[in-house]
Design a protein around this motif. Structure first.
Motif, PDB file in Angstrom:
ATOM      1  N   GLU A   1       0.823  -1.147   0.077  1.00  0.00           N
ATOM      2  CA  GLU A   1      -0.126   0.110  -0.197  1.00  0.00           C
ATOM      3  C   GLU A   1       0.717   1.405  -0.038  1.00  0.00           C
ATOM      4  OE1 GLU A   1      -2.764  -0.143   3.422  1.00  0.00           O
ATOM      5  OE2 GLU A   1      -3.665  -2.011   2.265  1.00  0.00           O
ATOM      6  N   ALA A   2       1.969   1.163   0.863  1.00  0.00           N
ATOM      7  CA  ALA A   2       2.744   2.340   0.845  1.00  0.00           C
ATOM      8  C   ALA A   2       3.523   2.752  -0.415  1.00  0.00           C
ATOM      9  CB  ALA A   2       3.747   1.978   1.870  1.00  0.00           C
ATOM     10  N   SER A   3       3.830   1.424  -1.052  1.00  0.00           N
ATOM     11  CA  SER A   3       4.418   1.510  -2.421  1.00  0.00           C
ATOM     12  C   SER A   3       3.642   2.137  -3.682  1.00  0.00           C
ATOM     13  CB  SER A   3       4.976   0.305  -3.055  1.00  0.00           C
ATOM     14  OG  SER A   3       6.052  -0.370  -2.085  1.00  0.00           O
ATOM     15  N   GLU A   4       2.152   1.818  -3.372  1.00  0.00           N
ATOM     16  CA  GLU A   4       1.180   2.225  -4.338  1.00  0.00           C
ATOM     17  C   GLU A   4       1.111   3.785  -4.128  1.00  0.00           C
ATOM     18  OE1 GLU A   4      -2.340   0.026  -4.499  1.00  0.00           O
ATOM     19  OE2 GLU A   4      -1.390  -1.853  -4.548  1.00  0.00           O
ATOM     20  N   LYS A   5       0.936   4.216  -2.852  1.00  0.00           N
ATOM     21  CA  LYS A   5       0.876   5.345  -2.689  1.00  0.00           C
ATOM     22  C   LYS A   5       2.020   6.220  -3.196  1.00  0.00           C
ATOM     23  CE  LYS A   5      -2.175   5.272   1.714  1.00  0.00           C
ATOM     24  NZ  LYS A   5      -2.019   5.589   3.062  1.00  0.00           N
TER      25      LYS A   5
ATOM     26  N   GLU B   1       1.835   9.436  -5.751  1.00  0.00           N
ATOM     27  CA  GLU B   1       2.220  10.424  -5.467  1.00  0.00           C
ATOM     28  C   GLU B   1       3.300  11.023  -6.623  1.00  0.00           C
ATOM     29  OE1 GLU B   1       3.529  10.625  -1.748  1.00  0.00           O
ATOM     30  OE2 GLU B   1       1.676  10.584  -0.772  1.00  0.00           O
ATOM     31  N   ASP B   2       4.103   9.898  -6.820  1.00  0.00           N
ATOM     32  CA  ASP B   2       5.027  10.343  -7.993  1.00  0.00           C
ATOM     33  C   ASP B   2       4.503  10.611  -9.307  1.00  0.00           C
ATOM     34  OD1 ASP B   2       7.031  10.136  -6.009  1.00  0.00           O
ATOM     35  OD2 ASP B   2       7.700   8.095  -6.926  1.00  0.00           O
TER      36      ASP B   2
END
Length: 126
Positions: free
Chosen positions: A91-95, A99-100
């Motif tokens: 989930e953090a990677s997807e966020k 964001e990028d």
């Protein structure tokens, strides 16, 4: 009278022999019964020992089973924690990717090296 006496003695002797044979048969039967009883008692004792050994094995296996279940429960909890951590990381990677993607990309500046080479080429041609 003598003959009657001899006849009675013969009958008495035959009766005694018959009685002795019956007593012998009875003794043989008693011996067989005692032997069977002894054999059965030995078998009962053997079965009781086996039952006790089996009871001990069952207790040992029950203890082992409980330990294994506890270990499986712990491993299951660890697996759930690991899956939760992986999920959080995903989930953090997807966020981060989202964001990028939302940030505007900076304009590309010409590479300083390429510009310097162009300047040098122009100088050489003059």
């Amino acid at each position: 009278l003598e003959q009657t006496g001899l006849s009675l003695r013969a009958e008495l002797k035959a009766a005694r022999e018959k009685l002795m044979e019956k007593e012998l048969e009875i003794s043989k039967e008693r011996l067989k019964v005692a032997e069977n009883s002894l054999t059965l008692n030995r078998e009962v004792e053997k079965l009781q020992r086996q039952l006790k050994e089996n009871g001990n094995q069952v207790q040992s296996l029950d203890k082992e089973l409980l330990e294994t279940r506890d270990e499986c429960d712990k491993l299951s909890e660890e697996l759930q924690k690991a899956q939760a951590a992986i999920s959080e990381t995903a989930e953090a990677s997807e966020k981060a990717v989202i964001e990028d993607a939302a940030e505007p990309e900076p304009e590309e500046k010409p590479d300083q090296t390429t510009q310097n080479e162009d300047d040098e080429s122009a100088t050489v041609s003059e």
